[in-house]
Design an enzyme around this catalytic site. Sequence first.
Site, mmCIF file in Angstrom:
data_model
loop_
_atom_site.group_PDB
_atom_site.id
_atom_site.type_symbol
_atom_site.label_atom_id
_atom_site.label_comp_id
_atom_site.label_asym_id
_atom_site.label_seq_id
_atom_site.Cartn_x
_atom_site.Cartn_y
_atom_site.Cartn_z
ATOM 1 N N GLU A 76 0.138 -4.556 3.534
ATOM 2 C CA GLU A 76 -0.565 -3.283 3.699
ATOM 3 C C GLU A 76 0.500 -2.202 3.759
ATOM 4 O O GLU A 76 1.333 -2.183 4.664
ATOM 5 C CB GLU A 76 -1.442 -3.289 4.955
ATOM 6 C CG GLU A 76 -2.592 -4.275 4.884
ATOM 7 C CD GLU A 76 -3.523 -4.074 3.708
ATOM 8 O OE1 GLU A 76 -3.550 -2.956 3.146
ATOM 9 O OE2 GLU A 76 -4.223 -5.032 3.324
ATOM 10 N N CYS B 174 -0.937 5.480 7.871
ATOM 11 C CA CYS B 174 -1.040 5.198 6.441
ATOM 12 C C CYS B 174 -2.366 5.689 5.880
ATOM 13 O O CYS B 174 -2.496 5.888 4.671
ATOM 14 C CB CYS B 174 -0.874 3.711 6.184
ATOM 15 S SG CYS B 174 -2.019 2.652 7.083
#
Length: 479
Positions: free
Chosen positions: A248, A282
Amino acid sequence: MACQNYIGGEWHDSTSGETIPSRNPAVPSEVVGEVPVSTVDDATAAVDAAAAAREAWAETPGPERGAILRETGRLLAERRDAIAETLVLEEGKTWSESTGEVQRAIDIFHYYAAKAADIGGTVKSSSSRATTLSVRTEPIGIVSAITPWNYPLGIPAWKVAPALATGNVVTLKPAENAAVTATALVECLDDAGLPDGVLNLVTGPGDTVGEALTTDDRVDAVSFTGSESVGDIVYRNAAPDQKRVQLEMGGKNPTVVTPDADLDAAVDIVGSGAFGVTGQACTACSRAVVHEAVYDEFLERIVEYAESLSLGPGMDDPDMGPQNSDSELSSTLEYIAVGRDEGAVLETGGRRAEDAGDGYFVEPTVFADVDPAMRIAQEEIFGPVLSVIPVSSYEEAVAVANGVEQGLSASIVTQNLREAHRFVDDIDAGVAKVNEKTTGLELHVPFGGMKASSSETYREQGDAALDFYTLSKTVYLNY
């Protein structure tokens, strides 16, 4: 606080004997903890311990594993304020953001504690009258979990909890400037009665400790959260042994604002998504893609929103805390300079916020009239910088939103039901939201990105996490 590695159920200094300070980003002269600079030998010892504990933990009944996770959640709740304070001092988050992250970790452990009792498999109907057909679920084995500094409790929790629930053993390598918080989590697991070697903690540089944990041929799976550049290295390191990999990575997340959007809601959605957690997520909103019919009014309001935010040390619980480090602050200021050089209009912010203190504070920054091809509209900044991009149609808005390498989270603010559904269909992102900010995730549904934001293999959280950490064995029992 002097941190140590946790290997085989015991706390150890690194074999190097060296440490580095983890500093308070609001007061850089203040050392929160000394973190071991571990070596390949330390990483190997952690995998040794995991390998020794692997079989017994895999054979531990799910409800028994779940009881330890539940107790971990209870201990996290009991120590909530102390852990939240550590998180504030080490990462820089505000008190509200930090207590929210601790609660998230509590919820994650309670969720997977309940799930542990249901893990085992399914029975299927066989085409034979004398055969029982079933699918068993088994742990994948030894897991290396590599986590970043921006969610120093939440991300380790959502990797470790499902891995342990499914019967795996884990070696955790947190970012060096987030290791004090990660240590608090491991202490809770230790005190909850986790058997020796089932979870190991090793701190140190990625190019030594991280590489060792991703190349050791005994490791069966690697779960990584961090930058795209490091994620690529992790993937290459894991590939020769065909390890299962979950990556990720970054995002360049858009919020589309349509002509009929509720502008009050739009400003709050974009502002909180862009400037919450100092833009160091993020999933943070870094691009507001705004229809020209409401562009001027939205721009005026989002500038007012940014200028209304209070900055300061997290323990004071301001609207926004500092960036995590001097390097993060410098990177953000460099991108701001790039934006100005490229011709974007700096509407507000753009400077180090020295009146907030000696820490790594930067003003919430808004750029207007941003061209989608500009670097500030293409590259992840990881700071409180918002690019406002004008568009003339829904089609152009989606093209701009999709016109980056990443595809993690995206949202639209609209009162048009047709456009809302079209957006969900059209957007290239692993998370699509309607009338919500790009940040914020439910723990029981999958999370992950598309394109360069992810390995596009396995998702995290919810049942998807259980899939990553398990193997299926199909059993034909003919009686």
